[in-house]
Design an enzyme around this catalytic site. Structure first.
Site, PDB file in Angstrom:
ATOM      1  N   TYR A 104      90.481  52.392  34.402  1.00  0.00           N
ATOM      2  CA  TYR A 104      90.349  53.549  35.285  1.00  0.00           C
ATOM      3  C   TYR A 104      91.585  53.660  36.203  1.00  0.00           C
ATOM      4  CZ  TYR A 104      85.214  54.205  34.572  1.00  0.00           C
ATOM      5  OH  TYR A 104      83.954  54.452  34.083  1.00  0.00           O
ATOM      6  N   GLY A 105      92.154  52.489  36.539  1.00  0.00           N
ATOM      7  CA  GLY A 105      93.135  52.415  37.626  1.00  0.00           C
ATOM      8  C   GLY A 105      94.405  53.220  37.437  1.00  0.00           C
ATOM      9  N   CYS A 137      83.367  48.562  41.040  1.00  0.00           N
ATOM     10  CA  CYS A 137      84.732  48.881  40.637  1.00  0.00           C
ATOM     11  C   CYS A 137      85.411  49.450  41.876  1.00  0.00           C
ATOM     12  CB  CYS A 137      84.698  49.922  39.524  1.00  0.00           C
ATOM     13  SG  CYS A 137      86.314  50.587  39.081  1.00  0.00           S
ATOM     14  N   ASN A 138      86.474  48.807  42.306  1.00  0.00           N
ATOM     15  CA  ASN A 138      87.168  49.292  43.508  1.00  0.00           C
ATOM     16  C   ASN A 138      87.750  50.674  43.295  1.00  0.00           C
ATOM     17  OD1 ASN A 138      87.591  46.842  45.573  1.00  0.00           O
ATOM     18  ND2 ASN A 138      87.492  46.081  43.493  1.00  0.00           N
ATOM     19  N   THR A 139      88.267  50.898  42.086  1.00  0.00           N
ATOM     20  CA  THR A 139      88.902  52.184  41.798  1.00  0.00           C
ATOM     21  C   THR A 139      87.884  53.317  41.911  1.00  0.00           C
ATOM     22  OG1 THR A 139      90.341  50.987  40.278  1.00  0.00           O
ATOM     23  CG2 THR A 139      90.309  53.385  40.084  1.00  0.00           C
ATOM     24  N   ASP A 158      81.097  49.140  36.126  1.00  0.00           N
ATOM     25  CA  ASP A 158      82.546  48.965  36.286  1.00  0.00           C
ATOM     26  C   ASP A 158      83.185  49.584  35.046  1.00  0.00           C
ATOM     27  OD1 ASP A 158      85.049  48.005  37.245  1.00  0.00           O
ATOM     28  OD2 ASP A 158      84.898  46.250  35.962  1.00  0.00           O
ATOM     29  N   SER A 159      84.507  49.672  35.090  1.00  0.00           N
ATOM     30  CA  SER A 159      85.210  50.174  33.904  1.00  0.00           C
ATOM     31  C   SER A 159      85.159  49.148  32.760  1.00  0.00           C
ATOM     32  CB  SER A 159      86.656  50.488  34.260  1.00  0.00           C
ATOM     33  OG  SER A 159      87.265  49.332  34.810  1.00  0.00           O
ATOM     34  N   GLU A 167      90.901  41.283  31.115  1.00  0.00           N
ATOM     35  CA  GLU A 167      90.133  41.770  29.953  1.00  0.00           C
ATOM     36  C   GLU A 167      90.451  40.947  28.709  1.00  0.00           C
ATOM     37  OE1 GLU A 167      87.813  44.346  29.302  1.00  0.00           O
ATOM     38  OE2 GLU A 167      87.588  44.572  31.449  1.00  0.00           O
ATOM     39  N   CYS A 227      90.312  44.401  43.235  1.00  0.00           N
ATOM     40  CA  CYS A 227      89.908  44.921  41.923  1.00  0.00           C
ATOM     41  C   CYS A 227      88.918  43.888  41.397  1.00  0.00           C
ATOM     42  CB  CYS A 227      91.119  45.027  40.995  1.00  0.00           C
ATOM     43  SG  CYS A 227      90.678  45.388  39.278  1.00  0.00           S
ATOM     44  N   THR A 228      87.791  44.359  40.898  1.00  0.00           N
ATOM     45  CA  THR A 228      86.756  43.393  40.516  1.00  0.00           C
ATOM     46  C   THR A 228      87.166  42.552  39.299  1.00  0.00           C
ATOM     47  OG1 THR A 228      85.649  45.195  39.340  1.00  0.00           O
ATOM     48  CG2 THR A 228      84.803  44.620  41.509  1.00  0.00           C
ATOM     49  N   HIS A 229      88.253  42.912  38.647  1.00  0.00           N
ATOM     50  CA  HIS A 229      88.753  42.062  37.551  1.00  0.00           C
ATOM     51  C   HIS A 229      89.503  40.833  38.065  1.00  0.00           C
ATOM     52  CE1 HIS A 229      87.832  45.474  35.008  1.00  0.00           C
ATOM     53  NE2 HIS A 229      88.158  44.773  33.942  1.00  0.00           N
TER      54      HIS A 229
END
Ligand code: DGL
Length: 273
Positions: free
Chosen positions: A47-48, A78-80, A15-16, A158, A190-192
């Site tokens: 990344y988004g 990471c969805n992006t 992921d980012s 984050e 979004c995985t966040h």
């Protein structure tokens, strides 16, 4: 490499940043004897907000970094990166299976509410490509899918500020922008965002189901390994190695919460891609 030696290799997950640890954790629970390596490209997060060309370059470099560690399957947590670069990653890593998170997330939503209204909270890049709308409507033509770019939620996750007044106010602002669209489900695209699950659920109110791609992605990983005879044979617990491209201390502070254990910077290996 013999079949058995190949089966011993870890599953690579990237992921980012720390968000993909939500997917990693679901994989760990579903497949506890598999070895795992995780890479958070924290030096280049987010990344988004980047262009598709940059996202594809970052994602292919992250995948190459994991490939060098020796992996048997790649999860794009990471969805992006899944929305922008899944085809490029599949081409790059072939014949290794590469699993993204957009389709499993859309599958979870339409399974939860057939013919329903789904609001996707995602990054700008994922929304720009309409990745969830296309996946959701392909799986369920009666579904109505709206997508909302919620970039600031990445920063909150984050930072570890996933609850409290500030997080709630920002979530409320994003949900208000959906202009009266009354969803049956909110897809955490979004995985966040699973980090903010409780806050998003509180603000959305009862009657709205929150869906994310972690457990459905873990199920796809399991089926893919089993279907290709790639499961690790040994019973003992799998190992976990964590890599980041920057900020080991910060990664440990926030990442430990996802994994339910205290991490220190010494648990994180820094790499340059
Ligand atoms: N976690 C990532 C996703 O699922 C993106 C966060 C970011 O780097 O913008 O889309």
């Amino acid at each position: 490499m013999t079949v058995n030696a190949h089966n011993e290799l870890p599953i690579g997950v990237f992921d980012s940043g720390v968000g993909g640890l939500t997917v990693l954790d679901a994989i760990r629970q579903s497949l506890p004897n598999e070895h795992l390596v995780y890479l958070g490209d924290t030096a280049r997060l987010p990344y988004g907000t980047k262009s598709p060309a940059s996202i594809e370059r970052y994602a292919t470099q992250a995948a190459a970094g994991l490939f060098e560690q020796g992996i048997k399957l790649l999860v794009v947590a990471c969805n992006t990166a899944s929305a922008v670069a899944l085809d490029a990653l599949r081409e790059q890593m072939a014949p290794m299976p590469v699993i993204g998170v957009v389709e499993p997330g859309a599958t979870a939503a339409v399974a939860a509410h057939a013919g329903g209204r789904h609001l996707v909270l995602a990054t700008e890049a994922t929304v720009r490509l309409g990745a969830y709308r296309q996946a959701g409507e392909a799986l369920d033509p009666a579904a109505e899918v709206r997508e909302a770019a919620c970039e600031m939620l990445v920063a909150l996750a984050e930072e570890g500020w996933s609850s409290g007044d500030i997080a709630a106010a920002i979530v409320r602002r994003y949900l208000d922008e959906s202009n009266g669209f009354k969803p049956h489900t909110i897809i955490l695209g979004c995985t966040h965002f699973p980090l903010l699950r409780d806050t998003i659920a509180d603000v959305a109110g009862s009657g709205v189901l929150l869906v994310d791609s972690a457990s459905t992605t873990a199920a796809v990983v399991r089926t893919t390994l089993e279907g290709n005879d790639m499961r690790r044979r040994a019973d003992g617990s799998g190992t976990l190695r964590l890599f980041a491209t920057d900020g080991a201390t910060r990664f440990a502070r926030v990442g430990g919460r996802f994994l339910g254990r205290t991490l220190t910077y010494q648990d994180i290996e820094l790499v340059d891609l």
